[in-house]
Design a protein around this motif. Structure first.
Motif, PDB file in Angstrom:
ATOM      1  N   LEU A 189      23.666 -63.132  71.210  1.00  0.00           N
ATOM      2  CA  LEU A 189      24.754 -62.630  70.098  1.00  0.00           C
ATOM      3  C   LEU A 189      25.901 -61.806  70.889  1.00  0.00           C
ATOM      4  O   LEU A 189      26.965 -62.237  70.550  1.00  0.00           O
ATOM      5  CB  LEU A 189      23.937 -61.846  68.962  1.00  0.00           C
ATOM      6  N   HIS A 190      25.489 -60.967  71.729  1.00  0.00           N
ATOM      7  CA  HIS A 190      26.338 -60.221  72.419  1.00  0.00           C
ATOM      8  C   HIS A 190      27.487 -60.975  73.263  1.00  0.00           C
ATOM      9  O   HIS A 190      28.554 -61.008  73.393  1.00  0.00           O
ATOM     10  CB  HIS A 190      25.589 -59.080  73.343  1.00  0.00           C
ATOM     11  N   ARG A 191      26.510 -61.901  74.110  1.00  0.00           N
ATOM     12  CA  ARG A 191      27.495 -62.868  74.943  1.00  0.00           C
ATOM     13  C   ARG A 191      28.694 -63.714  73.948  1.00  0.00           C
ATOM     14  O   ARG A 191      29.589 -63.712  74.562  1.00  0.00           O
ATOM     15  CB  ARG A 191      26.652 -63.925  75.653  1.00  0.00           C
ATOM     16  N   ALA A 192      28.077 -64.161  72.824  1.00  0.00           N
ATOM     17  CA  ALA A 192      28.953 -64.652  72.081  1.00  0.00           C
ATOM     18  C   ALA A 192      30.083 -63.900  71.452  1.00  0.00           C
ATOM     19  O   ALA A 192      31.193 -64.440  71.500  1.00  0.00           O
ATOM     20  CB  ALA A 192      28.127 -65.432  71.011  1.00  0.00           C
ATOM     21  N   LEU A 193      29.870 -62.836  71.062  1.00  0.00           N
ATOM     22  CA  LEU A 193      30.914 -62.085  70.580  1.00  0.00           C
ATOM     23  C   LEU A 193      31.999 -61.791  71.505  1.00  0.00           C
ATOM     24  O   LEU A 193      32.991 -61.793  71.315  1.00  0.00           O
ATOM     25  CB  LEU A 193      30.411 -60.739  69.896  1.00  0.00           C
ATOM     26  N   ASP A 194      31.320 -61.398  72.777  1.00  0.00           N
ATOM     27  CA  ASP A 194      32.317 -61.474  74.124  1.00  0.00           C
ATOM     28  C   ASP A 194      33.307 -62.241  74.157  1.00  0.00           C
ATOM     29  O   ASP A 194      34.306 -62.282  74.614  1.00  0.00           O
ATOM     30  CB  ASP A 194      31.506 -60.753  75.201  1.00  0.00           C
ATOM     31  N   SER A 195      32.537 -63.555  74.217  1.00  0.00           N
ATOM     32  CA  SER A 195      33.464 -64.861  74.665  1.00  0.00           C
ATOM     33  C   SER A 195      34.487 -64.998  73.714  1.00  0.00           C
ATOM     34  O   SER A 195      35.572 -65.549  73.896  1.00  0.00           O
ATOM     35  CB  SER A 195      32.430 -65.970  74.377  1.00  0.00           C
ATOM     36  N   ALA A 196      34.444 -64.183  72.468  1.00  0.00           N
ATOM     37  CA  ALA A 196      35.178 -64.451  71.564  1.00  0.00           C
ATOM     38  C   ALA A 196      36.663 -63.457  71.670  1.00  0.00           C
ATOM     39  O   ALA A 196      37.703 -63.972  71.186  1.00  0.00           O
ATOM     40  CB  ALA A 196      34.851 -64.105  69.918  1.00  0.00           C
ATOM     41  N   LYS A 197      36.468 -62.704  72.334  1.00  0.00           N
ATOM     42  CA  LYS A 197      37.635 -61.630  72.834  1.00  0.00           C
ATOM     43  C   LYS A 197      38.827 -62.405  73.484  1.00  0.00           C
ATOM     44  O   LYS A 197      38.955 -63.266  74.131  1.00  0.00           O
ATOM     45  CB  LYS A 197      37.272 -60.555  73.923  1.00  0.00           C
ATOM     46  N   GLY A 198      39.985 -62.166  72.649  1.00  0.00           N
ATOM     47  CA  GLY A 198      41.269 -62.691  72.929  1.00  0.00           C
ATOM     48  C   GLY A 198      41.385 -64.043  72.264  1.00  0.00           C
ATOM     49  O   GLY A 198      42.494 -64.634  72.365  1.00  0.00           O
ATOM     50  N   LEU A 199      40.297 -64.525  71.816  1.00  0.00           N
ATOM     51  CA  LEU A 199      40.440 -65.900  71.324  1.00  0.00           C
ATOM     52  C   LEU A 199      40.492 -66.161  69.621  1.00  0.00           C
ATOM     53  O   LEU A 199      41.328 -66.946  69.199  1.00  0.00           O
ATOM     54  CB  LEU A 199      39.131 -66.792  71.792  1.00  0.00           C
ATOM     55  N   CYS A 200      39.694 -65.283  69.251  1.00  0.00           N
ATOM     56  CA  CYS A 200      39.825 -65.128  67.669  1.00  0.00           C
ATOM     57  C   CYS A 200      39.117 -63.800  67.440  1.00  0.00           C
ATOM     58  O   CYS A 200      38.867 -62.908  68.182  1.00  0.00           O
ATOM     59  CB  CYS A 200      39.007 -66.182  67.047  1.00  0.00           C
ATOM     60  N   ASN A 201      39.249 -63.425  65.898  1.00  0.00           N
ATOM     61  CA  ASN A 201      38.764 -62.246  65.467  1.00  0.00           C
ATOM     62  C   ASN A 201      37.571 -62.221  64.512  1.00  0.00           C
ATOM     63  O   ASN A 201      37.655 -62.862  63.453  1.00  0.00           O
ATOM     64  CB  ASN A 201      39.947 -61.452  64.612  1.00  0.00           C
ATOM     65  N   PRO A 202      36.207 -62.166  65.019  1.00  0.00           N
ATOM     66  CA  PRO A 202      35.346 -62.531  64.317  1.00  0.00           C
ATOM     67  C   PRO A 202      34.756 -61.450  63.426  1.00  0.00           C
ATOM     68  O   PRO A 202      34.925 -60.305  63.601  1.00  0.00           O
ATOM     69  CB  PRO A 202      34.174 -62.503  65.651  1.00  0.00           C
ATOM     70  N   VAL A 203      34.567 -62.040  62.238  1.00  0.00           N
ATOM     71  CA  VAL A 203      34.593 -61.231  61.086  1.00  0.00           C
ATOM     72  C   VAL A 203      33.023 -61.139  60.623  1.00  0.00           C
ATOM     73  O   VAL A 203      32.459 -60.313  59.830  1.00  0.00           O
ATOM     74  CB  VAL A 203      35.237 -61.222  59.973  1.00  0.00           C
ATOM     75  N   THR A 204      32.189 -62.393  60.834  1.00  0.00           N
ATOM     76  CA  THR A 204      31.177 -62.562  60.051  1.00  0.00           C
ATOM     77  C   THR A 204      29.908 -63.385  61.032  1.00  0.00           C
ATOM     78  O   THR A 204      30.305 -64.013  61.950  1.00  0.00           O
ATOM     79  CB  THR A 204      31.384 -63.334  58.723  1.00  0.00           C
ATOM     80  N   LEU A 205      28.785 -63.107  60.693  1.00  0.00           N
ATOM     81  CA  LEU A 205      27.785 -63.911  61.412  1.00  0.00           C
ATOM     82  C   LEU A 205      27.041 -64.642  60.522  1.00  0.00           C
ATOM     83  O   LEU A 205      26.327 -63.894  59.446  1.00  0.00           O
ATOM     84  CB  LEU A 205      26.860 -62.747  62.113  1.00  0.00           C
ATOM     85  N   TYR A 206      26.656 -65.999  60.699  1.00  0.00           N
ATOM     86  CA  TYR A 206      25.921 -66.935  60.037  1.00  0.00           C
ATOM     87  C   TYR A 206      24.882 -67.149  60.449  1.00  0.00           C
ATOM     88  O   TYR A 206      24.871 -67.520  61.744  1.00  0.00           O
ATOM     89  CB  TYR A 206      27.086 -68.155  59.930  1.00  0.00           C
ATOM     90  N   VAL A 207      23.688 -67.022  59.983  1.00  0.00           N
ATOM     91  CA  VAL A 207      22.339 -67.272  60.290  1.00  0.00           C
ATOM     92  C   VAL A 207      21.710 -68.344  59.439  1.00  0.00           C
ATOM     93  O   VAL A 207      21.936 -68.254  57.916  1.00  0.00           O
ATOM     94  CB  VAL A 207      21.601 -66.106  60.405  1.00  0.00           C
ATOM     95  N   ILE A 208      20.847 -69.053  59.801  1.00  0.00           N
ATOM     96  CA  ILE A 208      20.118 -70.190  59.085  1.00  0.00           C
ATOM     97  C   ILE A 208      18.628 -69.819  59.034  1.00  0.00           C
ATOM     98  O   ILE A 208      18.172 -69.951  60.259  1.00  0.00           O
ATOM     99  CB  ILE A 208      20.322 -71.457  59.331  1.00  0.00           C
ATOM    100  N   ASN A 209      17.922 -69.638  58.142  1.00  0.00           N
ATOM    101  CA  ASN A 209      16.679 -69.271  58.135  1.00  0.00           C
ATOM    102  C   ASN A 209      15.825 -69.635  56.904  1.00  0.00           C
ATOM    103  O   ASN A 209      16.287 -68.863  55.876  1.00  0.00           O
ATOM    104  CB  ASN A 209      16.307 -67.680  58.433  1.00  0.00           C
ATOM    105  N   PRO A 210      14.950 -70.392  57.056  1.00  0.00           N
ATOM    106  CA  PRO A 210      14.230 -71.167  58.199  1.00  0.00           C
ATOM    107  C   PRO A 210      15.530 -72.346  58.560  1.00  0.00           C
ATOM    108  O   PRO A 210      16.495 -72.487  58.063  1.00  0.00           O
ATOM    109  CB  PRO A 210      13.323 -72.275  57.370  1.00  0.00           C
ATOM    110  N   GLY A 211      15.285 -72.610  59.763  1.00  0.00           N
ATOM    111  CA  GLY A 211      16.452 -73.214  60.478  1.00  0.00           C
ATOM    112  C   GLY A 211      16.780 -74.833  60.050  1.00  0.00           C
ATOM    113  O   GLY A 211      15.820 -75.412  59.252  1.00  0.00           O
ATOM    114  N   ASN A 212      18.179 -75.198  60.086  1.00  0.00           N
ATOM    115  CA  ASN A 212      18.554 -76.373  60.273  1.00  0.00           C
ATOM    116  C   ASN A 212      19.514 -76.705  61.158  1.00  0.00           C
ATOM    117  O   ASN A 212      20.492 -76.001  61.156  1.00  0.00           O
ATOM    118  CB  ASN A 212      19.051 -76.635  58.879  1.00  0.00           C
ATOM    119  N   PRO A 213      19.347 -77.584  62.129  1.00  0.00           N
ATOM    120  CA  PRO A 213      18.282 -78.640  62.124  1.00  0.00           C
ATOM    121  C   PRO A 213      17.137 -78.175  62.601  1.00  0.00           C
ATOM    122  O   PRO A 213      16.016 -78.636  62.595  1.00  0.00           O
ATOM    123  CB  PRO A 213      18.858 -79.608  63.085  1.00  0.00           C
ATOM    124  N   ALA A 214      17.117 -76.999  63.532  1.00  0.00           N
ATOM    125  CA  ALA A 214      15.690 -76.498  64.509  1.00  0.00           C
ATOM    126  C   ALA A 214      14.983 -76.008  63.464  1.00  0.00           C
ATOM    127  O   ALA A 214      15.279 -75.318  62.600  1.00  0.00           O
ATOM    128  CB  ALA A 214      16.384 -75.724  65.416  1.00  0.00           C
TER     129      ALA A 214
END
Lengths: 464, 488
Positions: A189-214
């Protein structure tokens, strides 16, 4: 060169179904369609109690006649009394019939070990994706610069990713660890958030539980880490929990994000902004076609809630039958009710069916070279990984297709089995998967696995 | 500004950082006055004493809520679809069973609980096409151009989504009538499209004048890129049924100005006035010849919520797209897939609306009687409403030619206007709020629909049963006299 997407697969499937209808000769008599999470289309029967109540609500003459069990008639009569003009054809309050919304909140409280649920924070909508889209609309400013970002899992439910983009947002993938049973690792999650720097402004985290498709069911520990991460990084949390009734692993247990959040106590329980989604489309009811879902909103700003109300009000309200279906889902027959024995038998049958299916899928696919499959602990799908020979990957490239789409096209053509190519669930370099629904009668699952095994063995041979 | 930078430990999602377009969304039909009405209903339930014993919700076009009965045949078929064991029950007529079997045969796993194709069940779209062809005197309709939806509103919003694009002065402008049904203004706010208002002429029974369309369009060209014209016929809230000539004028205007035409025709069966007739935009378009019928791009919308069925709670409708660019159609098809599919029960209902009992079928006579009775009652109430309001000094009411509403103009004393200003309310909102508090009647103020500056209106439905409607009209009459006196 633009690669083909899986509409080509859907089109060919329809063609083949038509050809079969016209009795053209094929190596199979019918197509086994496990592409969507569509239990009734896959052969699962609706729950009798649910359908009896819906029929009586639609045609109230049935309330007076003796055709249906007495608890069905009582429930229908009571529900009709909660509808304006005693008809399921009237509009309702924007968020839903107040008594039904209230009972849903009671269901949530009971499910969550007593964590309180406020009916004012619940909105019923035509399917959970409808309310998810409304909430995303509030979060995503299509004219902002930088654009709004939403962290979504890989692999992900395709409609959500499509919706985010359609609203003008950017999806920021965080990769679930397949080899660790699709574990969500907070470092990722940290890596993903860091990757967004300069590309977009992340505001929310979407989780699926139980998973789909996994097919994972998250542990409390993981969920706590997700909640802490969201709080620390000032992200709101969108918890897609529509498969909460589909838990197959013996050691797995569904915990709602609301419950885990509540049990973490203040300050987190009072501050983390959460939207949880549930639906009548999955689980034992499988009533996708009715389009019934709801969202519960927790810790949102009261002024924002007023805007959310107005947004939902432009949709008028969810279909009344959908609202009733949700009520029946959250308030099923109880021991002692005349309909209870049959209800219990039917739901137990579906539960046993799912547990059996995921066990068979795990056994069969892991015995095939070229396939590897994580245990399906929960959810409605299997998402096994394909280890394709280089020649197959090359052939796919020549045909301008993703390798997993190429595999699925062949599988459809030669074995009459329709599954979703993993590319639909988001790209991951160097990996290929297929997704298929496991909420289907045992003999359908067995037939599908048999056809898939034969096909796969031949395919691996052809491209060796 | 990123979330990580703002925030003093307060809320993550605030009015300041939420989507600013959503902040602008208003929908008067379910707005502040309705919320107050619901509060009052709660108070009544708790035993609080008021000058009335019930709240009459004449704010929303909900026929069943006002006591209109569903069509028996439709509900029988739907019950059979919901619980097919009933197909063995001889209490259901054979024609109902036949329809149910056909519908179930078109559903995955023979269940209304299976997802259908996103565009809608194919055989139902085919039947919708046939219905349109029959309605329009044989003009062909292609099932591929039919999109079933979760109410007409869903299709309208989807269409607008497809049409709105561009930045700054190039942003899509959408023409919509004033007064209008506020779904349009809400959708345009949500999409950050530019609303181009054209005024209907109250003095000529809410008629539409091309000169006014031209005025509105040319004024708009300076700050946006006009691409769409929306028209509601029969009208909501205004109840006018446009003449054939008017429809031709609008089509000609759309062609000349290269506009996409959106024709909201959900009230097409609700036509009451002598000499008025519903002309579908598509029919008129094709009868104007190939110069128009092969070029004007159009979408028509219909629904099961109104007409004689009044099945709002099913959320079912469709649109027919005409002359749409094939590549745009591909995008449209992709866009509707986000909804997965429209409610299948609603699709089944639509199937019955376009394929009702025929003269040789057992359910025909009951069906026709029920249909005729509903429409006749509405026509009677339309006439009664216009007549009654026009006896009140200070209320002028245009004929309710069609749809389900009256939108009378009310004269308000200057003191009332001033009081409203002090209270931060639109003057007709003050009027409606007072009416609600004193008489328990819930209407929607004209400001929620748009009106000419300095004029005031309210929208009332004509749906309560006739005897109750008479009482409501009388109470409004008495209230108006009182209110006028009070603020003189």
């Amino acid at each position: 060169m633009k690669k083909l997407d899986s509409t080509v697969l859907a089109r060919r499937a329809n063609q083949i179904k038509e050809e079969l209808r016209q009795k053209l000769r094929k190596p199979y008599k019918q197509v086994i369609d496990l592409y969507w999470g569509n239990p009734h289309a896959a052969g699962v029967k609706p729950l009798s109690f649910v359908r009896q109540v819906l029929a009586a609500c639609l045609y109230p003459d049935l309330v007076k006649s003796n055709t249906l069990p007495v608890d069905v008639r009582q429930r229908a009569q009571s529900l009709l009394g909660e509808c304006a003009g005693g008809s399921v054809g009237s509009y309702t309050d924007t968020a839903g019939i107040p008594e039904i919304v209230h009972r849903i909140s009671e269901f949530i409280t009971k499910r969550d070990g007593g964590a309180p649920s406020d009916p004012e924070n619940i909105y019923i909508s035509p399917g959970s994706q409808w309310s998810l889209r409304n909430i995303l609309k509030v979060l995503v400013n299509s004219q902002a610069s930088p654009r709004t970002g939403v962290l979504t899992p890989w692999p992900c439910y395709p409609i959500t990713n499509f919706t985010i983009k359609e609203l003008g947002g950017v999806t920021v993938p965080y990769y679930l660890s397949e080899e660790q049973g699709w574990e969500l690792q907070v470092e990722e999650l940290h890596r993903a958030l860091d990757s967004a720097k300069g590309l977009c402004n992340p505001v929310t985290l979407y989780v699926i539980n139980p998973g789909n498709p996994a097919g994972y069911v998250q542990s409390r520990k993981t969920m706590q880490e997700v909640i802490r991460f969201a709080s620390e990084k000032r992200l709101s949390l969108l918890a897609d929990e529509v498969y909460q009734e589909c838990v197959h692993g013996e050691k797995s247990e569904f915990l709602s994000y609301k419950r885990v959040l509540s049990e973490m106590g203040p300050p987190l329980s009072d501050t983390v902004e959460l939207a949880s989604f549930h639906s009548a489309s999955k689980g034992f009811m499988g009533e996708c076609g009715l389009r019934g879902g709801y969202v519960e909103l927790v810790n949102l700003d009261p002024d924002v809630m007023k805007c959310i109300y107005k947004l939902f009000s432009t949709d008028s309200c969810a279909p009344v039958l959908s609202q009733i279906a949700l009520d029946l889902m959250t308030n099923p027959p109880q021991p002692g009710d005349p309909s209870y024995p049959l209800y219990s038998e039917e739901t137990q049958h579906i539960k046993t069916m799912m547990v059996h299916n995921v066990k068979r899928v795990f056994e069969v696919l892991n015995s095939l070279p070229g396939f590897s499959c994580q245990p399906v602990e929960g959810g409605g799908f299997a998402f096994p990984r394909l280890h394709l020979p280089p020649k197959a990957i090359q052939k796919a490239k020549e045909m301008e297709m993703e390798p997993d789409l190429f595999y699925c096209m062949r599988l459809l053509e030669e074995a009459g089995v329709l599954v979703q190519p993993g590319m639909e669930n988001g790209p991951k370099e160097g990996t290929h998967h297929i997704r298929f629904c496991i909420i289907t009668p045992e003999d359908t699952m067995e037939e599908m696995l048999s056809r898939l095994s034969s096909f796969h063995t031949q395919f691996m041979k052809d491209f060796s | 500004m990123s979330h990580q930078v703002t925030g003093s430990g307060g809320k993550v999602l605030t009015l300041e950082n939420m989507n600013p377009n959503v902040r602008k969304v208003e929908y008067a039909v379910r707005g502040a006055i309705v919320q107050r009405a619901v509060q009052i209903e709660k108070e009544l339930k708790e035993g609080v004493k008021k000058p009335f014993t019930e709240v009459i919700k004449a704010n929303i076009g909900d026929a069943h809520a006002m006591g209109q009965k569903p069509i028996t045949f439709f509900r029988q078929v739907l019950a059979l679809c919901a619980y097919p064991d009933l197909l063995e029950d001889n209490k259901f007529p054979e024609d109902a069973k036949q329809r149910a079997r056909r519908i179930l045969g078109a559903c995955g796993g023979r269940s209304i609980g299976a997802y259908s194709a996103s565009q809608g069940i194919e055989c139902i779209r085919q039947d919708v096409s046939r219905y349109i062809e029959k309605r329009d005197g044989g003009i062909p309709s292609n099932p591929d151009n039919i999109y079933l939806s979760t109410g007409a509103s869903d299709a309208i919003v989807t269409m607008l989504k497809l049409l709105v694009c561009g930045e700054g002065p190039d942003r899509t402008g959408v023409m919509i009538s004033i007064p209008q049904y506020p779904l349009y203004s809400a959708a345009l706010a949500d999409l950050a499209a530019v609303q181009i208002s054209y005024y209907l002429d109250e003095d000529r029974c809410w008629g539409l004048d091309v000169a006014e369309l031209k005025r509105a369009l040319s004024a708009a060209r300076t700050h946006c890129n006009p691409r769409v014209i929306c028209i509601i016929n029969p009208g909501n809230p205004t109840g006018q049924v446009q003449s054939r000539k008017c429809i031709e004028d609008v089509i000609r205007f759309a062609k000349e100005e290269h506009l996409f035409l959106m024709a909201d025709e959900v009230y097409q069966d609700n036509v009451y006035a002598e000499g008025c007739k519903f002309h579908s935009f598509k029919k008129v378009l094709f009868e104007m010849g190939p110069e128009f019928s092969s070029t004007v791009e159009m979408a028509s919308f219909h629904s099961t919520s109104k007409c004689y069925m009044g099945e709002c709670g099913f959320r079912s409708g469709y649109m027919e797209v005409i002359n749409m660019d094939p590549e745009v159609k591909v995008q449209l098809t992709k866009l509707v897939s986000v909804r997965l599919c429209p409610p299948v029960t609603g699709q089944a209902l639509l199937e019955l609306v376009v394929n009702p009992p025929q003269p040789d079928e057992p359910s025909y006579s009951t069906f026709m009687k029920e249909r005729t009775d509903v429409l006749a009652a509405l026509a009677e109430k339309a006439g009664l409403t216009e007549k009654t309001f026009n006896t009140v000094p200070g209320i002028i009411c245009n004929p309710v030619q069609g749809a389900m509403y009256t939108f009378p103009r009310i004269t308000l004393p200057q003191r009332a206007i001033d009081t409203a200003k002090e209270e931060g309310l639109a003057p007709d909102m003050l009027y409606c709020m007072r009416l609600l508090e004193e008489e328990g009647i819930c209407l929607v103020p004209g400001s929620g629909f748009g009106q000419r500056e300095g004029t005031f209106h309210f929208r009332m439905t004509i749906l309560p049963p006739t005897e109750k409607l008479k009482v409501v009209l009388q109470k409004i009459r008495d209230f108006h006299v009182r209110f006028t006196k009070q603020f003189s």
